[in-house]
Structure formats: C-alpha cells, structure tokens
Design a protein around this motif. Sequence first.
Motif, short mmCIF file in Angstrom:
data_model
loop_
_atom_site.label_atom_id
_atom_site.label_comp_id
_atom_site.label_asym_id
_atom_site.label_seq_id
_atom_site.Cartn_x
_atom_site.Cartn_y
_atom_site.Cartn_z
N LEU A 124 0.65 -1.42 0.19
CA LEU A 124 0.13 0.40 -0.07
C LEU A 124 0.69 1.33 0.23
CD1 LEU A 124 -3.60 -1.10 2.71
CD2 LEU A 124 -2.91 0.14 0.05
N PHE A 125 2.22 0.98 0.86
CA PHE A 125 2.50 2.65 1.05
C PHE A 125 3.65 2.81 -0.27
CE2 PHE A 125 1.42 2.83 5.50
CZ PHE A 125 1.68 3.64 5.65
N ASN A 126 3.82 1.61 -1.12
CA ASN A 126 5.10 1.22 -1.99
C ASN A 126 4.01 1.56 -3.68
OD1 ASN A 126 6.56 1.03 -0.37
ND2 ASN A 126 7.00 -1.29 -0.51
N GLU A 127 3.15 1.77 -3.61
CA GLU A 127 1.74 1.43 -4.55
C GLU A 127 2.86 3.26 -5.22
OE1 GLU A 127 -0.13 -0.68 -7.52
OE2 GLU A 127 -0.06 -1.36 -5.72
N LYS A 135 -8.22 -0.90 -6.58
CA LYS A 135 -7.05 -2.57 -6.11
C LYS A 135 -5.99 -2.13 -5.32
CE LYS A 135 -1.97 -3.47 -7.66
NZ LYS A 135 -0.94 -2.98 -8.58
N MET A 136 -6.44 -1.06 -4.70
CA MET A 136 -5.26 -0.25 -3.08
C MET A 136 -6.41 -0.41 -2.52
SD MET A 136 -3.45 3.34 -4.23
CE MET A 136 -2.42 2.86 -2.49
N SER A 137 -7.57 -0.32 -2.46
CA SER A 137 -8.95 -0.58 -1.21
C SER A 137 -8.87 -2.26 -1.39
CB SER A 137 -10.34 -0.17 -1.89
OG SER A 137 -10.89 -0.66 -1.34
N ASN A 138 -8.68 -3.01 -2.64
CA ASN A 138 -8.85 -4.34 -2.18
C ASN A 138 -7.56 -4.83 -1.47
OD1 ASN A 138 -9.72 -7.08 -3.29
ND2 ASN A 138 -8.06 -7.40 -3.83
N THR A 139 -6.61 -4.28 -1.42
CA THR A 139 -5.19 -4.51 -0.80
C THR A 139 -5.94 -4.19 1.07
OG1 THR A 139 -4.40 -4.29 -2.66
CG2 THR A 139 -3.22 -4.44 -0.26
N SER A 149 -8.55 -4.07 2.13
CA SER A 149 -9.73 -4.71 3.42
C SER A 149 -9.48 -5.50 3.66
CB SER A 149 -10.77 -5.14 1.75
OG SER A 149 -10.48 -5.27 0.58
N LYS A 150 -8.30 -6.40 2.86
CA LYS A 150 -7.13 -7.86 3.67
C LYS A 150 -7.04 -7.70 4.86
CE LYS A 150 -6.74 -9.25 -1.48
NZ LYS A 150 -5.34 -9.17 -2.40
N LEU A 151 -6.23 -6.25 4.85
CA LEU A 151 -6.14 -6.43 6.42
C LEU A 151 -7.19 -6.50 7.21
CD1 LEU A 151 -3.88 -3.21 5.51
CD2 LEU A 151 -3.30 -5.56 6.39
N LEU A 187 -7.88 -0.37 7.89
CA LEU A 187 -7.57 1.54 7.41
C LEU A 187 -8.84 1.85 7.20
CD1 LEU A 187 -4.69 1.24 5.01
CD2 LEU A 187 -4.63 1.07 7.28
N LYS A 188 -9.00 3.69 8.10
CA LYS A 188 -9.83 3.92 7.98
C LYS A 188 -9.94 4.91 6.12
CE LYS A 188 -10.73 5.65 12.41
NZ LYS A 188 -10.67 6.83 13.73
N ASP A 189 -11.56 4.99 6.03
CA ASP A 189 -11.40 5.58 4.65
C ASP A 189 -10.51 6.68 4.48
OD1 ASP A 189 -12.85 3.79 3.65
OD2 ASP A 189 -14.63 4.88 3.66
N GLU A 190 -10.57 7.24 5.38
CA GLU A 190 -9.57 8.62 5.69
C GLU A 190 -8.54 8.68 5.19
OE1 GLU A 190 -8.43 13.01 5.50
OE2 GLU A 190 -10.47 11.39 4.73
N PHE A 191 -7.33 7.88 6.11
CA PHE A 191 -5.93 7.27 5.83
C PHE A 191 -6.28 6.73 4.75
CE2 PHE A 191 -2.85 4.54 6.59
CZ PHE A 191 -1.54 5.39 6.96
#
Length: 241
Positions: A133-136, A149-153, A155-157, A164-168
């Motif tokens: 996520l941080f390197n995307e 793609k980032m949202s799906n990643t 959601s796996k957490l 993660l909160k939406d704002e973050f």
Amino acid sequence: MAFISHIPPLEGGNYRVWREKYELALALSENDLALTSPCPATPVDPVRAENETNADFTTRQRDHAEVRMKYDLDRKKWGISNRKCLIVAKSTISDAIRVSILDCDTATEYLKKVESQFTSSSKAYASTLIKKLFNEKYFGGGIREHILKMSNTASKLKPMDLGLKDEFLIHLVFASLPKEYETFVVNYNMLSDKWDIEKLIAMCVQEDERLKSSHGDSANHVKDYKKKNFNKNVKPQGKAP
C-alpha cells in the motif's frame, strides 16, 4: 454441500481465504449456530426452599420443566451445528496440517487452534500488504482500477484487525499519484468535507479526464506550432535564376 464444495483446502499460505470461505459456506447453509452462539447453559433444577408450600414448589417445577424443554431443544440444535462445523473444518484441512492440531469439543476452540498455527504467517502477510500500500504508484492505465486495487488490498487487512479508515486510505491513494495531481490533492486538503472511497473515485476519474484533455490540447498545440515553423523555414521551390 454446494457451498461447502467451494471451500479451498487449507494448505498453509491460504489461511485467510480458507477461513472466509469456511464461515461463508456454513452461514449460507445455515449451519453456523455453533460459530455465532455459545453452547446453551444447563438450567439448574429447582430445590425446595425451607417453609415452601407444596403448591409453590409444584409451580416452580412446572415452570422449570418448560425451561428444561426449551434448553433440550436448543442444546440439540447447537450440538448438531457444532458437529457439522467440526466435520467441515477437519475435512477441508490438508492431512499435513490436521495431524498437528489437537481435537477439541467445540468448533470455536478448534478454529482457535488452527488460527494459532498461522499467526506468524498472518503477520508476515500483513506486513507485505502494508508495504504494498505504501509503495503503490499510479502510472496510468485507469485511475478507477488503481484506486479499487488499493482499496482491495486494504480490505485484506480487516480480518487481521488492521483495517484502515477511509480517510487514511484516501491519503495513501493521493501519495501514489504523480505530480500532475498535486494541485488536485492540495485542493482536497483545503476542503472541510471528507470523502469516502466512492467519492474519491468519482473525483479522481473526473480529474484524470481533465488532465488527459489538457495534455491532449497541449500536444496538438505543440504539433501545430512545429508544423507552422517547419513550413516557414522551407523555401518555395521555383525555377533557377
């Protein structure tokens, strides 16, 4: 059985997917009672109190009989669910893993032992997702797909209590965008309102289209400018003096 057949065998690296499919299959087949509710507590038989009349004690016994009947029904229903949950869990775990897990009386206890086998691998998987996520970075090809793609990643957490909160997540998406979006990001930071993921996608798609249109006009302008200058530098051909 149709739902259960979609549970992938637990073979080591797919614990998260296995657990999700396992719980989904039991829920859809309405066999997950033992996973969602504790075992019913056995009601205590009434004991005659000192100086209690025969009539009062008989009434309490009668009331208790109804409670006991309901308990027997609930306990049987829960027991059937618990047995099915255990059978499905064990039948979808590879032999190499199953032999290392001690038997338990309840499905929830058994699942905790299964989970403990994969705690370290789950932590490693979480670290991988966070680094991703941080390197995307967005290099084109569809900003909607990039955000999804980032949202799906992210959601796996959630199953690992690292959601993660939406704002973050929105700020991570902004950090992944190229410099062309810098003004867009600054404008968002100046807003008092906060966006959700759906709003972010809509606004980013709009900005992406604006940038593409702007770049296209600039490219055409440069192209036309070069063409005009090229024509000015070309001397008209005529007859030699």
